[in-house]
Design an enzyme around this catalytic site. Sequence first.
Site, short mmCIF file in Angstrom:
data_model
loop_
_atom_site.label_atom_id
_atom_site.label_comp_id
_atom_site.label_asym_id
_atom_site.label_seq_id
_atom_site.Cartn_x
_atom_site.Cartn_y
_atom_site.Cartn_z
N SER A 39 46.42 19.49 34.16
CA SER A 39 47.44 18.60 33.62
C SER A 39 47.27 18.30 32.14
O SER A 39 48.20 17.84 31.49
CB SER A 39 47.49 17.29 34.41
OG SER A 39 46.36 16.51 34.13
N LYS A 105 44.52 11.44 31.06
CA LYS A 105 45.89 11.48 30.53
C LYS A 105 45.91 10.99 29.08
O LYS A 105 44.92 10.52 28.55
CB LYS A 105 46.83 10.60 31.37
CG LYS A 105 46.87 10.95 32.85
CD LYS A 105 47.47 12.31 33.08
CE LYS A 105 47.36 12.70 34.55
NZ LYS A 105 47.57 14.09 34.78
#
Length: 182
Positions: A39, A105
């Site tokens: 990700s 993230k």
Amino acid sequence: MKKIGTEIRSWVTSIVIAFGCALLIGVFVIQPTKVSGHSMDPTLHDTQRIFISKLSHTFRYEPKYGDIVIVDSRVDRARSFLDDLEEHPLISLFKGGDDRIVYVKRVIGKPGDVLEFKNHKVYRNGEALDEPYLNEPMNYTSPDKVTVPAGHFFVMGDNRNNSKDSRNIGTVPLDHILGIKM
């Protein structure tokens, strides 16, 4: 025989002190972690090892826009100090911790920001973000605007088309931001 007992006690004491110091440093100051998944491609890669500063979590200060953060994805539950201990690598080694709850993230939105997802871009407060770290346009669009609530943050992976992030789990409370990549 007494000398052997003294030597063993000395070793055990040293090991306990070293374990305690490692635990304190890992919970409050700095901690290694491993990226799991794709990700954050191309910035970070699967199985890459990184160090995170835990000082932001310890002293509860806000990350900046663009910071790469480690978050507890279980945003629907309160966190406790016991969570911090259980997530430490030394403890999770014995306990068999669950890496799938910890996400790596990037901070996109801070409290009060209004986010929009259109034209293959993220707009913060009406301005398109300049995101040179992305390697392809985002396929996600939404007619809805997201206002980041007080005490929360909106995080996204750099591989927008292959990332489970705030678009899925919702905004992340400050106490669920476990650290900032160094």
